[in-house]
Design a protein around this motif. Structure first.
Motif, PDB file in Angstrom:
ATOM      1  N   SER A 125       0.779  -1.184   0.085  1.00  0.00           N
ATOM      2  CA  SER A 125       0.214   0.073   0.006  1.00  0.00           C
ATOM      3  C   SER A 125       0.952   1.311  -0.109  1.00  0.00           C
ATOM      4  O   SER A 125       0.274   2.184  -0.270  1.00  0.00           O
ATOM      5  CB  SER A 125      -1.024   0.067   1.349  1.00  0.00           C
ATOM      6  OG  SER A 125      -0.022  -0.042   2.375  1.00  0.00           O
ATOM      7  N   GLY A 126       2.083   1.260   0.404  1.00  0.00           N
ATOM      8  CA  GLY A 126       3.180   2.277   0.409  1.00  0.00           C
ATOM      9  C   GLY A 126       3.115   2.932   1.627  1.00  0.00           C
ATOM     10  O   GLY A 126       2.177   3.072   2.274  1.00  0.00           O
ATOM     11  N   GLY A 127       4.286   3.646   1.902  1.00  0.00           N
ATOM     12  CA  GLY A 127       4.569   4.460   2.901  1.00  0.00           C
ATOM     13  C   GLY A 127       4.990   3.873   4.238  1.00  0.00           C
ATOM     14  O   GLY A 127       5.542   4.413   4.948  1.00  0.00           O
ATOM     15  N   LEU A 128       4.932   2.638   4.247  1.00  0.00           N
ATOM     16  CA  LEU A 128       5.376   1.687   5.534  1.00  0.00           C
ATOM     17  C   LEU A 128       6.510   0.829   5.070  1.00  0.00           C
ATOM     18  O   LEU A 128       6.461   0.179   4.263  1.00  0.00           O
ATOM     19  CB  LEU A 128       4.289   0.862   5.991  1.00  0.00           C
ATOM     20  CG  LEU A 128       4.781   0.270   7.232  1.00  0.00           C
ATOM     21  CD1 LEU A 128       5.126   1.168   8.496  1.00  0.00           C
ATOM     22  CD2 LEU A 128       3.685  -0.827   7.657  1.00  0.00           C
ATOM     23  N   LEU A 129       7.758   1.201   5.851  1.00  0.00           N
ATOM     24  CA  LEU A 129       8.817   0.221   5.455  1.00  0.00           C
ATOM     25  C   LEU A 129       9.067  -0.542   6.857  1.00  0.00           C
ATOM     26  O   LEU A 129       9.169  -0.091   7.894  1.00  0.00           O
ATOM     27  CB  LEU A 129       9.967   1.035   5.230  1.00  0.00           C
ATOM     28  CG  LEU A 129      11.570   0.607   5.134  1.00  0.00           C
ATOM     29  CD1 LEU A 129      11.547  -0.468   4.117  1.00  0.00           C
ATOM     30  CD2 LEU A 129      12.778   1.491   5.190  1.00  0.00           C
TER      31      LEU A 129
END
Length: 836
Positions: free
Chosen positions: A462-466
């Motif tokens: 979903s993006g944004g989280l590493l």
């Protein structure tokens, strides 16, 4: 989710050791790859691996003259008889000891086997006699006689063209002429005069000459008393003759040397045609196809396979394996390509349909530890121990961006965000996570927080989280695009080996060094489930282990994990021969795949074999190199203190392990990077069996009779078998529309390409519009996955269907437009008609 995955193909390995064999038609090449056999179709540019596997590495191959029977023998003398067109193992047999040479007679009736210093003659197994009415007699491995006379190991066997005589060459510096049965006025003859071990001996086409090759030259013998008529020397500076092949029809001799050179000579004048260099390592085997146009050369130390057409001086096939262990793999978005990264510093792109390597990137100067494809675009990222992260263009096949850290580091993990704008890498030297901009190549930030090396990185889809996993027993969740760059730490009980995020970005899976798989809710930051995989993954013992396989240390953890496409299952592998497939919801073990049963690898045997134990320890660990007869074979060229060194000269065999796993985007296949190579497991069978092949009473009359009895499937298959256009069209048009869906589901898959082509051809001439569209709809909905998976070979059929549908659409649009104007005219005329 379906779990009945089966072995489909072996990529990443093209040649290990043993002899290369061309099929009788000369269009395919058989190459031993460890304990399996790969078949390279040189005309259709495709490759596949036979499903049967040996218990040891294959040492010799032989194929019958009709091309139907393949005999493969491993290092222990165990043989598998395979029906090559069906890819089916027919029979298993043991010669009781190692085999040094193997050859079918040109008639296909006899088989000569070199066993130590003797030559055994066998009746060839499963060869039908076309001249008799008794049918096929299956009598595998009936020994006829044993011929003794050599004083050292037999190295080569070659038959005469009439299958009456054969030549054997051995290490005792002699070659001998034998006959299959007792011949009048014939006495077995010894051909001597060599000063080195004889590599091979052959008859000429007219059987008036025999030539034999030793390490330094070629001798030609004439049958008048079998005396030496000519002697030629093959001299290359600092090299010895390592392999040789002779084509009697064209009188060509191909010689391979230990320096990587090979030469092409014409006999009897011994004129040199070509001398080329294939590799800087020695050439292990050479073969010539029946027409004498193509030469196949194999080098095992670097895993190279070359097919060369000497007349046009062009390559037909040029492939090389990774000569070191693979560290990471990744599927392309279409599922038709796989990227592999290895310790040899190379990145290879493999085509899953053809089985060949498309391109190799060699810019890294050290081992490549991780690779990742950008979710958008055709960009590949790789991290290496040379301290660089590189971006590759998969359209132009070039390196267009290089990222580096302020200090020299060895990067071990990599992640790319879903937008493809940011790339992150973790290292073993520094505990920080480095973040770069793909557009500018500048270092954006360094994330500090871990107290140990970062072993794994992953971005949420979903993006944004590493998510990062470290050897400090923690997993950290980073919001790298927030202004505060907040992060959350999840504490575990052991070092982190790998992390994986479910495709819906709601769950995180973590594998640790203590063999545990833990599942965490990303939204809540809490653990939701866990399972103990130590009993599932452990198995296999090494030669030096003093414990049972179930208690061996170092194999009780997972090194790599991967979610399925739907997120319901997770795949896990480690330093053992097993791959485990778990159900995420229940935590139960669904399937357990065995990577290899090859006992030439460490960690594959389950029980201790007391027969291999000696007073000095296990026989496999003893150094027998000093007992070699040749000086160059006794030289130890390994570097002092080297822990890796040359893979081919290690005292112990390489250990079986799984270094990377991933599912394809379609979810119907998964691949595993192992010591054997790149293993492909699939839900779709690559070999399709037609049960109607067993029916011999197929005539037009029987086809019409089956149609009258409403046996539509049988009638359609019989029509395809007869391949008569009018009859096939009659059957096709007689099938009711309501039976189309059921019939398409039941038809054997081997007839799908022919059915698609036939429907596309008949749709343009048949007036049955609705019935034809029902056929196309049923084919695409039922066998769409098959058509997509084989789009390379079925491109013509798919284009024909697309063209037919476009033609129908154009015709219907034209008819509709004409009808609109006609209806408008009729309505206008009815409105103008005066009332009576």
């Amino acid at each position: 989710m379906k779990t009945d995955f089966k072995f489909s193909n072996l990529l990443g390995t093209v040649y290990r050791k043993g002899n290369l064999v061309f099929t009788p038609d000369g269009n395919s090449l058989l190459s031993p790859v460890g304990n399996r056999v790969s078949v390279f179709n040189l005309v259709q540019n495709s490759a596949y691996t036979l499903p049967s596997s040996h218990r040891r590495n294959i040492s010799h191959l032989a194929i019958s003259p009709d091309g139907h029977v393949l005999l493969s023998v491993d290092e222990d003398g165990r043989a598998i008889l395979t029906h090559l067109p069906r890819r089916l193992a027919l029979y298993h047999f043991s010669f009781k000891t190692s085999v040094s040479a193997l050859a079918f007679s040109p008639s296909g009736k006899y088989l000569a086997v070199g066993v130590a210093r003797a030559v055994e003659l066998w009746h060839a197994p499963s060869i039908p006699n076309a001249d008799s009415d008794d049918g096929l007699e299956f009598a595998p491995f009936v020994r006829y006689r044993v011929l003794a006379g050599h004083h050292d190991t037999v190295r080569s066997l070659q038959w005469s063209s009439d299958s009456r005589f054969f030549l054997s060459s051995a290490k005792d510096l002699t070659a001998r002429v034998w006959s299959w049965s007792s011949e009048e006025d014939f006495t077995p003859t010894t051909l001597g005069g060599h000063k080195e071990a004889v590599l091979g001996a052959w008859f000429s086409q007219d059987q008036e000459l025999a030539c034999s090759d030793a390490h330094f030259g070629v001798d030609e013998f004439s049958p008048m008393g079998w005396r030496i008529s000519q002697r030629h020397f093959l001299t290359q500076p600092g090299a010895k003759l390592s392999c040789v092949a002779y084509h009697a029809l064209s009188k060509l001799l191909v010689a391979g040397f230990s320096s990587g050179l090979f030469g092409l000579y014409e006999l009897p004048g011994f004129k040199m045609i070509h001398t080329l260099s294939m590799t800087h390592q020695g050439i292990d085997d050479v073969a010539i196809n029946n027409s004498g146009e193509w030469l196949a050369l194999g080098a095992s130390k670097l895993g190279q396979l070359l097919v060369w057409e000497w007349q046009s001086e062009s390559y037909i096939l040029k492939q090389q394996s990774h000569f070191d262990s693979m560290n990471d793999i990744v599927y392309a978005r279409d599922g038709n390509r796989i990227v592999t990264a290895a310790d040899d510093g190379k990145i290879k792109l493999w085509d899953t349909q053809s089985g060949f390597c498309i391109v190799t990137f060699t810019e890294h100067s050290s081992g490549v530890t991780a690779c990742e494809l950008a979710p958008k675009g055709n960009v590949l990222f790789s991290a290496s121990l040379d301290g660089s992260v590189r971006a590759w263009d998969l359209i132009r096949y070039r390196n267009f961006r290089t990222f580096s850290a302020p200090t020299r580091l060895s990067f071990s993990s990599l992640a790319v965000d879903p937008s493809g704008d940011v790339v992150c890498a973790g290292s073993l030297g520094s505990f920080d996570i480095h973040i770069w901009s793909v557009q500018t190549g500048q270092l954006l930030d360094q994330l500090a927080g871990h107290e140990g090396p970062v072993s794994s990185l992953a971005f949420a889809p979903s993006g944004g989280l590493l998510v990062s996993g470290s050897w400090d027993h923690t997993v950290r969740l980073w919001n790298i695009f927030d202004r505060t760059q907040s992060h959350e730490a999840l504490q575990l009980q052991a070092d982190i080996t790998d992390v994986a995020i479910r495709p819906d970005s709601k769950q995180l899976a973590v594998s640790t060094l203590d063999g545990q798989l833990t599942f965490w809710s990303i939204l809540k930051g809490s653990q939701s489930a866990s399972l103990d995989g130590r009993r599932d993954v452990t198995g296999g013992r090494r030669l030096s282990d003093r414990r049972a396989a179930s208690n061996v240390a170092g194999t009780k953890n997972f090194n790599c994990i991967s979610y399925s496409v739907d997120g319901s299952c997770i795949l896990a592998g480690g330093n053992s021969k097993y791959i485990c497939l778990y159900d995420v919801l229940s935590g139960s073990l669904l399937r357990k795949f065995t990577v290899s049963v090859n006992l030439s690898l460490e960690g594959t045997q389950e029980y201790l074999n007391s027969g291999t134990l000696t007073e000095a320890g296990p026989a496999g660990l003893l150094d027998t190199q000093a007992e070699a007869s040749d000086l160059e074979n006794r030289i130890d060229r390994s570097m002092p203190g080297s822990g890796r060194g040359d893979l081919s000269s290690r005292r112990t065999g390489p250990a079986v392990r799984v270094t990377a796993l991933t599912f394809s985007p379609t979810g119907r296949t998964f691949c595993a990077a192992s010591t054997e190579g790149l293993l492909i497991y699939s839900l779709d069978s690559t070999l399709y069996f037609d049960p109607f092949d067993l029916d011999m009473d197929i005539t037009p009359a029987s086809t019409i009779e089956a149609l009258s009895r409403r046996l539509y499937l049988q009638a359609l298959i019989m029509g395809f078998r007869l391949n008569e256009g009018p009859l096939l069209r009659r059957v096709f048009e007689a099938i009711p529309s309501e039976e189309v869906g059921r019939l398409v589901k039941q038809i054997p898959i081997v007839y799908i390409p022919r059915l698609v082509r036939f429907v596309a051809q008949i749709i343009t001439t048949s007036p049955r519009l609705e019935s034809n569209l029902r056929w196309i709809e049923a084919l695409l909905s039922t066998h769409g996955a098959f058509l997509k998976a084989n789009i390379t070979s079925l491109a013509q059929e798919v284009r024909m269907v697309q063209k037919a549908i476009n033609t129908i659409q154009t015709d219907l649009a034209r008819v509709s437009d004409e009808n609109i104007y006609v209806l408008d005219y009729m309505l206008s005329q009815s409105a103008q008609k005066p009332e009576s």
